[in-house]
Design a protein around this motif. Structure first.
Motif, short mmCIF file in Angstrom:
data_model
loop_
_atom_site.label_atom_id
_atom_site.label_comp_id
_atom_site.label_asym_id
_atom_site.label_seq_id
_atom_site.Cartn_x
_atom_site.Cartn_y
_atom_site.Cartn_z
N GLU A 54 11.84 -0.76 -0.97
CA GLU A 54 11.62 -0.22 0.03
C GLU A 54 10.14 0.86 0.19
N ILE A 55 10.03 1.05 -1.24
CA ILE A 55 8.18 1.22 -0.89
C ILE A 55 7.48 1.22 -0.20
N ASP A 56 7.04 -0.64 -1.20
CA ASP A 56 6.31 -1.49 -0.25
C ASP A 56 6.37 -2.06 1.05
N ARG A 57 8.16 -1.80 2.19
CA ARG A 57 8.51 -1.98 3.08
C ARG A 57 7.67 -0.81 4.21
N ALA A 58 7.92 0.12 3.25
CA ALA A 58 7.21 2.12 4.43
C ALA A 58 5.54 2.15 3.91
N GLN A 59 5.30 1.43 3.23
CA GLN A 59 3.46 1.79 3.37
C GLN A 59 2.95 -0.02 3.82
N HIS A 60 4.07 -0.77 4.06
CA HIS A 60 3.57 -2.20 5.19
C HIS A 60 3.44 -1.11 6.73
N THR A 61 4.34 -0.94 6.86
CA THR A 61 5.05 0.16 8.37
C THR A 61 3.96 0.57 7.97
N ALA A 62 3.12 2.40 7.40
CA ALA A 62 2.58 3.27 7.03
C ALA A 62 0.88 1.87 7.40
N GLN A 65 1.33 0.73 11.54
CA GLN A 65 1.27 1.92 12.48
C GLN A 65 -0.01 2.37 12.39
#
Length: 181
Positions: A54-62, A65
């Motif tokens: 989830e952290i990797d996915r959130a960083q990728h999304t950030a 963006q």
């Protein structure tokens, strides 16, 4: 892990900083038989969770963006530059080009800037000034032609003596009046 479990019974959560795993432990009652008021055995429920995905996915999304926002800013800056160029720069260049043409003797030079802003007001003032200069030049040329005709008809000439520079200038009609060849 036994030592951690005894700590967990007091706190309820253990976090391992080395590998990023989260572990939760809660006490549970086991093995009560019918007729017992209290269960005779107790245990612990251990739940382990790995938040790295989830952290990797959130960083990728950030990152995505941030990239989209950066592209938006670049496009907005480009549109601002194009707008500035067409609204202001081209009109200012038109005004300076007309001023240079007028300065080099082109009496037909006009800025012809349209609009209701300050640059359009300056352009209109320039066009008025250029029209006045053109009118004055035409009037001056006509006055000089009339003077030449009058001097020629009267068989007269004109001369000018600049005392400061000791320079004398005269028209060709003056020479025969003073007997000069």
């Amino acid at each position: 892990i036994q030592r951690q479990i005894t700590q967990v019974q007091a706190t309820g959560l253990i976090s391992s900083g080395r590998d990023g795993l989260l572990m939760a432990v809660t006490p549970i009652s086991l093995g009560s038989t019918s007729g017992e008021i209290r269960p005779n055995r107790s245990g612990a429920l251990i739940i382990q969770y790995d938040p790295r995905n989830e952290i990797d996915r959130a960083q990728h999304t950030a990152r995505q963006q941030a990239l989209i926002f950066t592209l938006f800013l670049v496009v907005a800056a480009g549109l601002f530059w194009i707008t500035f160029h067409f609204i202001f720069n081209r009109r200012a260049i038109s005004l300076t080009t007309a001023a240079h043409r007028l300065a080099h003797g082109d009496l037909d030079a006009r800025a012809a800037i349209k609009g209701r802003d300050e640059l359009a007001s300056i352009g209109a003032a320039f066009d008025d000034m250029a029209q006045q200069i053109t009118s004055q030049q035409i009037h001056l040329a006509e006055s000089e032609r009339n003077l030449r005709e009058a001097l020629s008809a009267a068989q007269m000439g004109r001369w000018n003596w600049d005392i400061a520079s000791s320079r004398v200038q005269w028209s060709p009609q003056v020479e025969p009046l003073f007997g000069l060849p």
